[in-house]
Write a protein that holds these residues in place. Structure first.
Motif, short mmCIF file in Angstrom:
data_model
loop_
_atom_site.label_atom_id
_atom_site.label_comp_id
_atom_site.label_asym_id
_atom_site.label_seq_id
_atom_site.Cartn_x
_atom_site.Cartn_y
_atom_site.Cartn_z
N LYS A 65 27.94 -54.70 -45.43
CA LYS A 65 29.30 -54.55 -44.94
C LYS A 65 29.33 -54.53 -43.41
N ARG A 66 30.25 -55.30 -42.84
CA ARG A 66 30.39 -55.33 -41.39
C ARG A 66 31.32 -54.21 -40.93
N ILE A 67 30.97 -53.59 -39.79
CA ILE A 67 31.81 -52.56 -39.18
C ILE A 67 32.40 -53.13 -37.89
N THR A 68 33.72 -53.10 -37.77
CA THR A 68 34.39 -53.65 -36.59
C THR A 68 35.31 -52.64 -35.92
N ASN A 69 35.28 -51.40 -36.41
CA ASN A 69 36.21 -50.40 -35.89
C ASN A 69 35.53 -49.03 -35.89
N ILE A 70 35.70 -48.31 -34.81
CA ILE A 70 35.08 -46.99 -34.69
C ILE A 70 35.65 -46.00 -35.71
N GLU A 71 36.83 -46.30 -36.25
CA GLU A 71 37.45 -45.42 -37.23
C GLU A 71 36.94 -45.68 -38.65
N ASP A 72 36.15 -46.72 -38.84
CA ASP A 72 35.58 -47.00 -40.16
C ASP A 72 34.71 -45.81 -40.58
N PRO A 73 34.96 -45.22 -41.75
CA PRO A 73 34.15 -44.07 -42.19
C PRO A 73 32.65 -44.35 -42.21
N LEU A 96 23.69 -45.26 -27.91
CA LEU A 96 24.92 -45.24 -27.15
C LEU A 96 25.84 -44.14 -27.68
N GLU A 97 26.55 -43.45 -26.78
CA GLU A 97 27.45 -42.37 -27.19
C GLU A 97 28.51 -42.90 -28.17
N TYR A 98 28.94 -42.02 -29.06
CA TYR A 98 29.88 -42.40 -30.13
C TYR A 98 31.11 -43.12 -29.59
N ASP A 99 31.79 -42.52 -28.62
CA ASP A 99 33.05 -43.09 -28.12
C ASP A 99 32.85 -44.42 -27.41
N LEU A 100 31.65 -44.66 -26.88
CA LEU A 100 31.40 -45.91 -26.16
C LEU A 100 31.20 -47.09 -27.11
N TRP A 101 31.21 -46.83 -28.40
CA TRP A 101 31.05 -47.90 -29.38
C TRP A 101 32.35 -48.65 -29.67
N LYS A 102 33.47 -48.11 -29.21
CA LYS A 102 34.76 -48.72 -29.57
C LYS A 102 34.82 -50.20 -29.20
N LYS A 151 7.04 -63.14 -31.65
CA LYS A 151 5.94 -63.13 -30.69
C LYS A 151 6.39 -62.31 -29.49
N ARG A 152 5.44 -61.91 -28.65
CA ARG A 152 5.82 -61.12 -27.48
C ARG A 152 5.75 -61.98 -26.23
N LEU A 153 6.72 -61.76 -25.34
CA LEU A 153 6.70 -62.47 -24.08
C LEU A 153 5.62 -61.88 -23.18
N ASP A 154 4.96 -62.75 -22.44
CA ASP A 154 3.86 -62.36 -21.58
C ASP A 154 4.39 -61.80 -20.27
N LEU A 155 4.87 -60.55 -20.31
CA LEU A 155 5.36 -59.87 -19.11
C LEU A 155 5.33 -58.37 -19.33
N GLU A 156 5.27 -57.64 -18.22
CA GLU A 156 5.36 -56.18 -18.26
C GLU A 156 6.84 -55.82 -18.38
N TYR A 157 7.25 -55.35 -19.55
CA TYR A 157 8.67 -55.22 -19.84
C TYR A 157 9.17 -53.79 -19.72
N VAL A 158 10.34 -53.65 -19.11
CA VAL A 158 11.08 -52.38 -19.10
C VAL A 158 12.54 -52.72 -19.36
N HIS A 159 13.30 -51.74 -19.79
CA HIS A 159 14.74 -51.95 -19.88
C HIS A 159 15.48 -50.72 -19.38
N PRO A 160 16.73 -50.88 -18.94
CA PRO A 160 17.52 -49.72 -18.48
C PRO A 160 17.82 -48.79 -19.64
N SER A 161 17.78 -47.50 -19.39
CA SER A 161 18.13 -46.53 -20.42
C SER A 161 19.59 -46.69 -20.83
N TRP A 162 19.85 -46.61 -22.14
CA TRP A 162 21.23 -46.69 -22.62
C TRP A 162 22.02 -45.43 -22.30
N GLU A 163 21.35 -44.43 -21.74
CA GLU A 163 22.08 -43.26 -21.22
C GLU A 163 22.70 -43.56 -19.86
N ASN A 164 22.42 -44.76 -19.33
CA ASN A 164 22.97 -45.24 -18.06
C ASN A 164 22.70 -44.27 -16.91
#
Length: 224
Positions: A4-12, A31-37, A148-161
């Motif tokens: 089932k696809r979810i397209t609304n934050i109000e979906d139970p 990601l914080e609940y409200d930021l999912w809207k 496969k993995r890309l040949d690089l030293e990988y980091v990503h920004p925290s989703w806590e921003n």
């Protein structure tokens, strides 16, 4: 089970999904609940749950980018063992992506990115104690799927921003043509800058990584 696809934050089912994410993933990955809207209402972001009775037992979030004919798997959650949830999610996700690629005039998906935990570098991830979510298991499953993995030293920004860089992962890519041994660096740069555009507070380590990729033409795809 139902897909089932979810397209609304109000979906139970979304409250059940967010609770499940909090049980499985470390805080910086959720990601914080409200930021999912807005993400849920974005037609390019596809959030599906595996529903068994009235219980959400698994989920997957992914995106399809028409202009590049690629996808990104944001996450896959298997909440319980012994129900074939992982296979169920993977099969239905690929069926959906093939339909999207077909509507985009493509015979097949060019490939799909995923961030993949490297338990050989970081061992403290518990993933809610659910053994099927163990990073050793997940890494091997993704390898079997064709990642496969890309040949690089990988980091990503925290989703806590909060400007922190998250390490201990590889950037993976599952090419539509399994014989493909490289991926275009320009595609990786465009994808990463688009994918993380929602986060305003980028760590220096991530910015430096992206800039180093701009100087390359191809990035090797290595075994997981």
């Amino acid at each position: 089970m139902e897909f089932k696809r979810i397209t609304n934050i109000e979906d139970p089912n979304f409250r059940k999904l967010h609770n499940l994410m909090g049980e499985i993933f470390p805080p910086e990955e959720v990601l914080e609940y409200d930021l999912w809207k807005e993400p849920l209402e974005d037609p390019g972001i596809r959030v599906f749950v595996a529903v068994d009775g009235d219980e959400v037992v698994g989920a997957t979030e992914y995106r399809y980018y028409e202009n590049w004919n690629i996808a990104m798997t944001d996450f896959t959650i298997i909440g319980q063992p012994g129900k074939g949830i992982g296979r169920f999610l993977a099969v239905n996700r690929m069926k959906d992506l093939k339909e999207l690629a077909g509507k985009n005039g493509k015979e097949q998906l060019y490939g799909m990115f995923a961030e993949i935990y490297d338990p050989y570098r970081v061992e403290e991830y518990e993933f809610g104690g659910v053994k099927v979510m163990d990073p050793y298991v997940r890494r091997e499953v993704l390898s079997h799927l064709g990642y496969k993995r890309l040949d690089l030293e990988y980091v990503h920004p925290s989703w806590e921003n909060n400007g922190e860089a998250v390490s201990g992962l590889d950037l993976g890519f599952m090419p539509g043509d399994e014989s493909q041994e490289t991926v275009e660096a320009a595609l990786v740069v465009e994808f990463l800058t688009t994918y993380y555009s929602v986060l305003s507070n980028k760590p220096k380590e991530w910015v430096d990584m992206v800039e180093s990729l701009r100087a390359k033409e191809k990035i090797a795809l290595l075994p997981l």
